[in-house]
Write a protein that holds these residues in place. Sequence first.
Motif, short mmCIF file in Angstrom:
data_model
loop_
_atom_site.label_atom_id
_atom_site.label_comp_id
_atom_site.label_asym_id
_atom_site.label_seq_id
_atom_site.Cartn_x
_atom_site.Cartn_y
_atom_site.Cartn_z
N PRO A 168 -14.43 -2.66 -49.11
CA PRO A 168 -12.97 -2.77 -49.19
C PRO A 168 -12.54 -3.57 -50.42
CG PRO A 168 -13.84 -4.14 -47.42
CD PRO A 168 -14.98 -3.29 -47.89
N ILE A 172 -3.46 -9.87 -36.48
CA ILE A 172 -3.14 -8.54 -37.01
C ILE A 172 -2.53 -7.69 -35.89
CG2 ILE A 172 -4.01 -6.58 -38.31
CD1 ILE A 172 -4.47 -9.33 -39.66
N THR A 203 -1.61 -4.52 -34.37
CA THR A 203 -2.07 -3.15 -34.64
C THR A 203 -1.08 -2.08 -34.19
OG1 THR A 203 -3.22 -2.97 -32.52
CG2 THR A 203 -4.45 -3.92 -34.37
N VAL A 261 -8.50 -7.52 -41.10
CA VAL A 261 -8.23 -6.15 -41.50
C VAL A 261 -8.85 -5.91 -42.88
CG1 VAL A 261 -5.98 -6.78 -42.48
CG2 VAL A 261 -6.42 -4.41 -41.87
N VAL A 293 -8.88 -3.37 -46.30
CA VAL A 293 -8.03 -2.44 -47.04
C VAL A 293 -8.82 -1.85 -48.20
CG1 VAL A 293 -5.91 -2.18 -48.39
CG2 VAL A 293 -5.98 -3.77 -46.45
N LYS A 310 -5.10 1.55 -48.43
CA LYS A 310 -5.02 2.00 -47.04
C LYS A 310 -5.84 1.07 -46.15
CE LYS A 310 -4.43 6.96 -47.94
NZ LYS A 310 -4.47 7.00 -49.40
N VAL A 311 -5.33 0.83 -44.94
CA VAL A 311 -6.09 0.07 -43.94
C VAL A 311 -7.23 0.95 -43.45
CG1 VAL A 311 -6.01 -0.94 -41.62
CG2 VAL A 311 -4.12 -1.33 -43.23
N VAL A 340 -9.89 -2.55 -38.63
CA VAL A 340 -9.40 -3.81 -38.05
C VAL A 340 -10.42 -4.26 -37.03
CG1 VAL A 340 -6.94 -3.36 -38.42
CG2 VAL A 340 -8.03 -2.55 -36.33
N PRO A 379 2.27 -4.15 -39.44
CA PRO A 379 2.02 -2.90 -40.18
C PRO A 379 3.23 -2.43 -40.97
CG PRO A 379 2.30 -2.45 -37.85
CD PRO A 379 2.24 -3.95 -37.99
#
Length: 252
Positions: free
Chosen positions: A8, A17, A19, A30, A32, A36-37, A40, A66
Motif C-alpha cells: 500500500p 475506522i 467501515t 486501513v 490505501v 483506493k482503500v 481494513v 469513508p
Amino acid sequence: MADKALHPDLVLHNGNIVTVDDDFSIAKAVAVYDGKVVAVGDNAEILAMAGRATRKLDLQGMTVLPGLNDTHCHISDWALTRPPFQLEIRYPGVKSIADITAMVAEKAATTKSGEWILGEGWDEGYLAECLADPARKPKKEDLDRVAPNNPVVLTEYSGHRSWTNSRALEAAGLSPAALDPVGGRIDRDPATGELTGLLYEKASMALRAIVPPWTAEQRKASLIGAMAELNAIGITSFTDAGVDREKWAAYN
C-alpha cells in the motif's frame, strides 16, 4: 490486493475506522493503494502489508470516515461563484480595495469589451482603505479606472449589496433620476446626488436581470470543479436543495 508483491501507498493505523459495512463495524487500521482503500483490519494485520515506501500515519485514536454527506446545500449556485466564473474577492485573499481593483484589471485585460465581469465576497470591514477612513466606501470610480469598457458587478459577502461601475449602471438604465425600488436603495453621494455605484437589496435586481445567463456548458463545468473541491475535504455526496429545471439539466 490482487498482487501480493504490491504494498500500500498509505497505512492509517491506531485509529477508529468507520467501515459502514452491514454490521457498522469499527476497524483499527486501513491500507490505501493508488487512491483506493484495499484493506481494513486490526493494526498488526494492516501494518504487516506495508513496504519500505509505504507512508504510515499513526492516528492516535482519531476517527476516519469513508465520506461525509451534506444533506442540505446549494452547490449549483455556489459552484458559479468561484473562479473562473466569478472573481474570488473574499478576505483574506483580498485585504484592500486596491487588491480588488487589481484583480478586476487583470480580468478586464483578458475579457472582450462589453462582456460582464462578476465577483463575489467583498467585505468593507476588512478593506484597508475603509478601515483607515470609516467614511470611505467602495465606489464606481474605483472600478471605472480599471474596467472602463466592461460592466462590473461585485456582490458583497452577505448578498445584500452590489458594488458596480458606470458601465453596469448604464446597462441597467440606472441614473441619478432613478427611483429607489420597493425593498431596495440606490446609493447616492449626499453632496452631488450622483450614484456611488453601491446598490442595496432589491436595487440590485435591475442588474441581475440583464446579466447574461450561464450556459449549460458553464454550469456543468462549474459543478465538476465544485465536486472535486468537496471531495478534497471529505464530502463525497450531497443534496442540492435549490435545483430548478435549468440546474438539474447540468447534473445530467
